[in-house]
Enzyme design. Sequence first.
Site, PDB file in Angstrom:
ATOM      1  N   VAL A  61       0.808  -1.228   0.000  1.00 49.75           N
ATOM      2  CA  VAL A  61       0.000   0.000   0.000  1.00 49.75           C
ATOM      3  C   VAL A  61       0.838   1.273   0.000  1.00 49.75           C
ATOM      4  CG1 VAL A  61      -2.015  -1.047   1.092  1.00 49.75           C
ATOM      5  CG2 VAL A  61      -0.215  -0.043   2.526  1.00 49.75           C
ATOM      6  N   TYR A  62       2.132   1.177   0.274  1.00 52.46           N
ATOM      7  CA  TYR A  62       2.945   2.391   0.293  1.00 52.46           C
ATOM      8  C   TYR A  62       2.954   3.019  -1.105  1.00 52.46           C
ATOM      9  CZ  TYR A  62       4.936   0.787   4.780  1.00 52.46           C
ATOM     10  OH  TYR A  62       5.122   0.371   6.074  1.00 52.46           O
ATOM     11  N   SER A  63       2.465   4.235  -1.172  1.00 48.91           N
ATOM     12  CA  SER A  63       2.376   4.958  -2.450  1.00 48.91           C
ATOM     13  C   SER A  63       1.677   4.123  -3.509  1.00 48.91           C
ATOM     14  CB  SER A  63       3.771   5.382  -2.936  1.00 48.91           C
ATOM     15  OG  SER A  63       4.378   6.218  -1.991  1.00 48.91           O
ATOM     16  N   GLU A  64       0.670   3.357  -3.043  1.00 52.54           N
ATOM     17  CA  GLU A  64      -0.161   2.547  -3.929  1.00 52.54           C
ATOM     18  C   GLU A  64       0.664   1.584  -4.788  1.00 52.54           C
ATOM     19  OE1 GLU A  64      -2.365   5.529  -6.016  1.00 52.54           O
ATOM     20  OE2 GLU A  64      -3.708   5.900  -4.323  1.00 52.54           O
TER      21      GLU A  64
END
Length: 349
Positions: A61-64
Amino acid sequence: MQYRKFGRTGLFVSELCLGTMTFGGASGIWGHIGNLQQAEAESLVGRALDAGINFIDTADVYSEGLSETMTGQALKNLKVPRDNVVVATKVFGEAGKSPNAAGASRYHIMDGVKASLKRLQLDHIDLYQIHGFDPVTPIEETVRALDNLVQQGHVRYVGVSNWAAWQIMKALGIAERQGLARFESLQAYYTIAGRDLERELAPMLRSENVGLMVWSPLAGGLLSGKYGRNTEAEKGSRRTTFDFPPVNVERAYDCIDAMRELAEARKVSVAQIALAWLLHQQVVTSVIVGAKRVEQLDDNIAATGIRLNADELATLDKVSALPSEYPGWMLERQGGARAKRLAESGQRG
Protein backbone atom coordinates in the site's frame (compact mmCIF):
# COMPACT_ATOMS: atom_id res chain seq x y z
CA MET A 1 26.31 -2.65 12.41
CA GLN A 2 25.31 -5.66 14.46
CA TYR A 3 23.13 -8.55 13.27
CA ARG A 4 20.46 -10.13 15.40
CA LYS A 5 18.74 -13.50 15.27
CA PHE A 6 15.28 -13.15 13.76
CA GLY A 7 12.74 -14.59 16.17
CA ARG A 8 12.98 -18.37 16.49
CA THR A 9 14.61 -18.77 13.06
CA GLY A 10 18.24 -19.11 11.97
CA LEU A 11 18.02 -15.88 9.96
CA PHE A 12 20.13 -12.87 10.96
CA VAL A 13 19.09 -9.31 10.17
CA SER A 14 20.76 -5.96 10.78
CA GLU A 15 19.79 -4.02 13.88
CA LEU A 16 18.57 -1.25 11.59
CA CYS A 17 16.13 -1.90 8.75
CA LEU A 18 15.63 0.53 5.87
CA GLY A 19 12.00 1.59 5.60
CA THR A 20 10.74 2.67 2.18
CA MET A 21 7.58 4.60 3.04
CA THR A 22 9.23 7.78 1.71
CA PHE A 23 9.57 6.27 -1.77
CA GLY A 24 7.26 7.54 -4.50
CA GLY A 25 4.58 9.41 -2.52
CA ALA A 26 2.77 12.06 -4.53
CA SER A 27 -0.70 12.56 -3.08
CA GLY A 28 -2.69 11.85 0.08
CA ILE A 29 -0.84 10.73 3.19
CA TRP A 30 2.04 9.37 1.10
CA GLY A 31 2.86 12.85 -0.15
CA HIS A 32 3.15 14.06 3.47
CA ILE A 33 5.53 11.22 4.35
CA GLY A 34 7.82 11.53 1.34
CA ASN A 35 7.92 11.68 -2.44
CA LEU A 36 11.39 10.45 -3.32
CA GLN A 37 12.00 9.54 -6.94
CA GLN A 38 13.99 6.58 -8.25
CA ALA A 39 17.47 8.14 -8.16
CA GLU A 40 16.94 9.43 -4.62
CA ALA A 41 15.61 6.06 -3.47
CA GLU A 42 18.62 4.32 -4.95
CA SER A 43 20.97 6.67 -3.08
CA LEU A 44 19.33 5.67 0.21
CA VAL A 45 19.32 1.96 -0.60
CA GLY A 46 22.97 2.10 -1.66
CA ARG A 47 24.03 4.00 1.45
CA ALA A 48 22.12 1.60 3.71
CA LEU A 49 23.75 -1.44 2.14
CA ASP A 50 27.20 0.18 2.34
CA ALA A 51 26.64 0.73 6.07
CA GLY A 52 25.86 -2.95 6.62
CA ILE A 53 22.06 -2.81 6.62
CA ASN A 54 20.85 -6.06 5.04
CA PHE A 55 17.14 -5.61 5.83
CA ILE A 56 14.62 -3.59 3.75
CA ASP A 57 10.93 -3.19 4.58
CA THR A 58 8.14 -2.04 2.29
CA ALA A 59 4.40 -2.70 1.76
CA ASP A 60 1.98 -3.06 -1.11
CA VAL A 61 0.00 0.00 0.00
CA TYR A 62 2.95 2.39 0.29
CA SER A 63 2.38 4.96 -2.45
CA GLU A 64 -0.16 2.55 -3.93
CA GLY A 65 2.48 0.00 -4.85
CA LEU A 66 5.08 2.43 -6.17
CA SER A 67 7.32 1.93 -3.13
CA GLU A 68 7.64 -1.78 -3.92
CA THR A 69 8.32 -1.01 -7.57
CA MET A 70 11.05 1.50 -6.73
CA THR A 71 12.61 -0.80 -4.15
CA GLY A 72 12.82 -3.67 -6.60
CA GLN A 73 14.22 -1.43 -9.32
CA ALA A 74 16.81 0.00 -6.93
CA LEU A 75 18.07 -3.48 -6.04
CA LYS A 76 18.25 -4.33 -9.73
CA ASN A 77 19.98 -1.10 -10.77
CA LEU A 78 22.50 -1.41 -7.94
CA LYS A 79 23.13 -5.04 -8.91
CA VAL A 80 22.59 -6.24 -5.34
CA PRO A 81 23.14 -10.02 -5.01
CA ARG A 82 19.85 -11.60 -3.91
CA ASP A 83 21.41 -13.35 -0.93
CA ASN A 84 22.86 -10.07 0.37
CA VAL A 85 19.51 -8.57 1.31
CA VAL A 86 16.45 -9.61 3.33
CA VAL A 87 13.36 -8.11 1.70
CA ALA A 88 10.14 -7.71 3.69
CA THR A 89 6.78 -6.51 2.47
CA LYS A 90 3.20 -6.52 3.70
CA VAL A 91 -0.34 -7.31 2.54
CA PHE A 92 -3.72 -6.26 3.96
CA GLY A 93 -4.67 -2.77 2.79
CA GLU A 94 -6.88 -1.88 -0.13
CA ALA A 95 -5.27 -2.81 -3.44
CA GLY A 96 -8.31 -2.08 -5.62
CA LYS A 97 -12.02 -1.31 -5.62
CA SER A 98 -13.21 -4.91 -5.37
CA PRO A 99 -14.68 -5.91 -1.98
CA ASN A 100 -12.09 -8.71 -1.92
CA ALA A 101 -9.10 -6.47 -2.68
CA ALA A 102 -8.25 -5.99 1.00
CA GLY A 103 -7.99 -7.88 4.26
CA ALA A 104 -6.29 -11.11 5.33
CA SER A 105 -8.38 -13.64 3.39
CA ARG A 106 -6.80 -16.42 1.32
CA TYR A 107 -8.26 -14.69 -1.75
CA HIS A 108 -6.49 -11.40 -1.10
CA ILE A 109 -3.24 -12.90 0.19
CA MET A 110 -2.79 -15.08 -2.90
CA ASP A 111 -3.46 -12.16 -5.22
CA GLY A 112 -1.33 -9.81 -3.12
CA VAL A 113 1.82 -11.92 -3.11
CA LYS A 114 1.78 -12.29 -6.91
CA ALA A 115 1.43 -8.52 -7.35
CA SER A 116 4.20 -7.78 -4.83
CA LEU A 117 6.61 -10.26 -6.42
CA LYS A 118 6.01 -8.66 -9.81
CA ARG A 119 6.57 -5.12 -8.52
CA LEU A 120 9.67 -6.13 -6.57
CA GLN A 121 11.03 -8.15 -9.53
CA LEU A 122 11.87 -11.02 -7.16
CA ASP A 123 11.24 -14.75 -7.23
CA HIS A 124 10.56 -14.86 -3.50
CA ILE A 125 9.86 -12.56 -0.54
CA ASP A 126 11.94 -13.17 2.57
CA LEU A 127 9.38 -11.88 5.09
CA TYR A 128 5.69 -11.55 4.21
CA GLN A 129 3.63 -9.73 6.84
CA ILE A 130 -0.07 -9.23 7.46
CA HIS A 131 -0.36 -5.45 7.80
CA GLY A 132 -3.33 -5.31 10.17
CA PHE A 133 -5.96 -7.40 11.92
CA ASP A 134 -8.94 -8.54 9.87
CA PRO A 135 -11.97 -9.08 12.14
CA VAL A 136 -13.90 -10.74 9.28
CA THR A 137 -11.45 -13.45 8.20
CA PRO A 138 -10.85 -16.38 10.60
CA ILE A 139 -7.25 -16.38 11.84
CA GLU A 140 -6.90 -20.02 10.77
CA GLU A 141 -7.65 -19.07 7.14
CA THR A 142 -4.91 -16.43 7.22
CA VAL A 143 -2.35 -18.75 8.83
CA ARG A 144 -3.10 -21.57 6.35
CA ALA A 145 -2.81 -19.25 3.35
CA LEU A 146 0.58 -17.99 4.55
CA ASP A 147 1.77 -21.55 5.15
CA ASN A 148 0.82 -22.40 1.56
CA LEU A 149 3.01 -19.54 0.33
CA VAL A 150 5.94 -20.86 2.38
CA GLN A 151 5.44 -24.39 1.04
CA GLN A 152 5.26 -23.05 -2.52
CA GLY A 153 8.53 -21.14 -2.09
CA HIS A 154 7.03 -17.71 -2.73
CA VAL A 155 7.75 -16.67 0.87
CA ARG A 156 10.49 -17.68 3.31
CA TYR A 157 9.09 -16.39 6.62
CA VAL A 158 5.81 -14.84 7.74
CA GLY A 159 5.03 -12.11 10.23
CA VAL A 160 2.37 -9.70 11.35
CA SER A 161 1.99 -6.01 12.05
CA ASN A 162 -0.26 -4.08 14.43
CA TRP A 163 -1.91 -7.07 16.10
CA ALA A 164 -2.78 -7.41 19.78
CA ALA A 165 -1.02 -9.96 21.97
CA TRP A 166 -4.06 -12.24 22.24
CA GLN A 167 -4.50 -12.26 18.47
CA ILE A 168 -0.88 -13.26 17.90
CA MET A 169 -1.08 -15.96 20.58
CA LYS A 170 -4.18 -17.41 18.93
CA ALA A 171 -2.35 -17.54 15.58
CA LEU A 172 0.71 -19.15 17.18
CA GLY A 173 -1.48 -21.76 18.81
CA ILE A 174 -3.17 -22.63 15.52
CA ALA A 175 0.20 -22.87 13.75
CA GLU A 176 1.70 -25.11 16.43
CA ARG A 177 -1.34 -27.37 16.67
CA GLN A 178 -1.59 -27.89 12.92
CA GLY A 179 2.10 -27.80 11.99
CA LEU A 180 1.88 -24.60 9.94
CA ALA A 181 4.39 -21.80 9.43
CA ARG A 182 4.12 -19.48 12.39
CA PHE A 183 4.50 -15.73 12.75
CA GLU A 184 8.20 -15.11 13.38
CA SER A 185 7.92 -11.36 13.88
CA LEU A 186 5.73 -8.49 14.91
CA GLN A 187 6.12 -5.06 13.38
CA ALA A 188 4.84 -2.53 15.89
CA TYR A 189 5.06 1.07 17.05
CA TYR A 190 7.49 1.57 19.94
CA THR A 191 9.39 4.64 21.11
CA ILE A 192 10.75 6.06 24.33
CA ALA A 193 7.70 8.36 24.27
CA GLY A 194 5.28 5.53 23.50
CA ARG A 195 6.05 2.43 25.56
CA ASP A 196 2.54 0.90 25.56
CA LEU A 197 3.93 -2.19 23.82
CA GLU A 198 5.64 -3.11 27.08
CA ARG A 199 2.34 -3.90 28.83
CA GLU A 200 1.20 -7.01 26.92
CA LEU A 201 3.11 -7.38 23.67
CA ALA A 202 6.71 -7.32 24.92
CA PRO A 203 6.20 -10.09 27.53
CA MET A 204 4.43 -12.21 24.89
CA LEU A 205 7.25 -11.67 22.35
CA ARG A 206 9.86 -12.73 24.89
CA SER A 207 7.85 -15.73 26.03
CA GLU A 208 7.21 -17.03 22.49
CA ASN A 209 10.54 -15.96 20.96
CA VAL A 210 8.93 -13.73 18.34
CA GLY A 211 11.08 -10.97 16.81
CA LEU A 212 10.17 -7.29 17.02
CA MET A 213 10.54 -4.80 14.18
CA VAL A 214 9.94 -1.24 15.36
CA TRP A 215 8.13 1.20 13.09
CA SER A 216 8.18 5.00 13.53
CA PRO A 217 10.98 4.89 16.14
CA LEU A 218 11.09 8.70 16.20
CA ALA A 219 7.30 9.03 16.61
CA GLY A 220 6.78 10.50 13.17
CA GLY A 221 9.71 12.88 13.62
CA LEU A 222 8.61 14.18 17.01
CA LEU A 223 11.77 12.78 18.64
CA SER A 224 14.10 14.00 15.89
CA GLY A 225 15.25 17.04 17.88
CA LYS A 226 13.27 19.50 15.77
CA TYR A 227 10.50 19.71 18.35
CA GLY A 228 10.25 20.72 21.99
CA ARG A 229 8.20 22.73 24.45
CA ASN A 230 9.86 25.95 23.42
CA THR A 231 10.87 24.97 19.90
CA GLU A 232 8.73 25.91 16.92
CA ALA A 233 8.74 23.22 14.24
CA GLU A 234 10.05 23.99 10.79
CA LYS A 235 7.35 24.86 8.28
CA GLY A 236 6.43 21.81 6.23
CA SER A 237 8.03 19.32 8.62
CA ARG A 238 6.21 16.01 8.84
CA ARG A 239 4.54 16.43 12.23
CA THR A 240 3.03 19.78 11.19
CA THR A 241 1.30 18.22 8.18
CA PHE A 242 0.72 14.63 9.33
CA ASP A 243 0.30 14.36 13.12
CA PHE A 244 0.84 10.61 13.54
CA PRO A 245 1.32 8.39 15.48
CA PRO A 246 -0.63 9.76 18.46
CA VAL A 247 1.62 10.63 21.40
CA ASN A 248 1.23 11.97 24.93
CA VAL A 249 2.92 15.24 24.05
CA GLU A 250 3.82 16.31 27.59
CA ARG A 251 5.53 13.01 28.32
CA ALA A 252 7.24 13.22 24.93
CA TYR A 253 8.58 16.68 25.77
CA ASP A 254 9.91 15.36 29.09
CA CYS A 255 11.72 12.64 27.13
CA ILE A 256 13.06 15.15 24.60
CA ASP A 257 14.40 17.38 27.38
CA ALA A 258 16.25 14.45 28.95
CA MET A 259 17.56 13.17 25.61
CA ARG A 260 18.69 16.64 24.54
CA GLU A 261 20.84 16.92 27.65
CA LEU A 262 22.48 13.55 26.92
CA ALA A 263 22.84 14.40 23.24
CA GLU A 264 24.60 17.69 23.97
CA ALA A 265 26.98 16.01 26.42
CA ARG A 266 27.87 13.37 23.82
CA LYS A 267 27.80 15.83 20.88
CA VAL A 268 25.28 13.70 18.98
CA SER A 269 21.72 14.31 17.78
CA VAL A 270 18.57 13.80 19.86
CA ALA A 271 17.41 11.32 17.22
CA GLN A 272 20.50 9.19 17.82
CA ILE A 273 19.74 9.00 21.55
CA ALA A 274 16.12 8.00 20.83
CA LEU A 275 17.25 5.24 18.46
CA ALA A 276 20.03 4.11 20.79
CA TRP A 277 17.51 3.72 23.63
CA LEU A 278 15.46 1.37 21.44
CA LEU A 279 18.54 -0.62 20.41
CA HIS A 280 19.26 -1.19 24.11
CA GLN A 281 15.85 -2.85 24.66
CA GLN A 282 16.28 -6.63 24.64
CA VAL A 283 12.91 -7.27 23.00
CA VAL A 284 13.91 -5.30 19.87
CA THR A 285 15.24 -7.20 16.86
CA SER A 286 15.48 -4.40 14.29
CA VAL A 287 14.54 -0.72 14.18
CA ILE A 288 13.05 0.53 10.91
CA VAL A 289 14.47 3.89 9.86
CA GLY A 290 13.13 5.94 6.99
CA ALA A 291 14.70 9.05 5.51
CA LYS A 292 14.24 11.66 2.83
CA ARG A 293 17.94 12.51 2.56
CA VAL A 294 21.19 10.57 2.84
CA GLU A 295 22.30 12.90 5.67
CA GLN A 296 19.26 11.86 7.73
CA LEU A 297 20.02 8.21 7.12
CA ASP A 298 23.67 8.72 8.09
CA ASP A 299 22.56 10.34 11.35
CA ASN A 300 20.30 7.37 12.10
CA ILE A 301 23.03 4.86 11.27
CA ALA A 302 25.38 6.61 13.70
CA ALA A 303 23.03 5.63 16.55
CA THR A 304 24.33 2.06 16.30
CA GLY A 305 27.65 3.26 17.74
CA ILE A 306 26.15 4.76 20.91
CA ARG A 307 26.36 2.72 24.10
CA LEU A 308 24.23 4.21 26.87
CA ASN A 309 25.50 3.53 30.38
CA ALA A 310 23.37 2.33 33.31
CA ASP A 311 22.84 5.84 34.72
CA GLU A 312 21.77 7.22 31.35
CA LEU A 313 19.35 4.36 30.79
CA ALA A 314 17.93 4.81 34.28
CA THR A 315 17.36 8.53 33.63
CA LEU A 316 15.57 7.83 30.36
CA ASP A 317 13.53 4.99 31.81
CA LYS A 318 12.36 7.17 34.69
CA VAL A 319 11.27 10.10 32.55
CA SER A 320 9.48 7.86 30.04
CA ALA A 321 7.88 5.39 32.46
CA LEU A 322 4.32 4.31 31.71
CA PRO A 323 1.67 5.12 34.30
CA SER A 324 0.62 2.11 36.33
CA GLU A 325 -2.32 0.20 34.87
CA TYR A 326 -4.45 -2.79 35.88
CA PRO A 327 -3.71 -5.70 36.03
CA GLY A 328 -0.05 -4.69 36.00
CA TRP A 329 -0.11 -2.97 39.37
CA MET A 330 -1.93 -5.94 40.91
CA LEU A 331 0.57 -8.43 39.49
CA GLU A 332 3.47 -6.32 40.76
CA ARG A 333 1.87 -6.13 44.21
CA GLN A 334 1.27 -9.87 44.36
CA GLY A 335 4.71 -10.68 42.98
CA GLY A 336 6.39 -8.36 45.44
CA ALA A 337 4.47 -9.83 48.37
CA ARG A 338 5.41 -13.38 47.34
CA ALA A 339 9.08 -12.46 46.91
CA LYS A 340 9.06 -10.90 50.37
CA ARG A 341 7.52 -14.02 51.91
CA LEU A 342 10.09 -16.26 50.22
CA ALA A 343 12.93 -14.03 51.39
CA GLU A 344 11.67 -14.04 54.96
CA SER A 345 11.21 -17.79 54.81
CA GLY A 346 14.77 -18.20 53.62
CA GLN A 347 16.11 -16.01 56.42
CA ARG A 348 14.28 -18.05 59.03
CA GLY A 349 15.67 -21.26 57.56
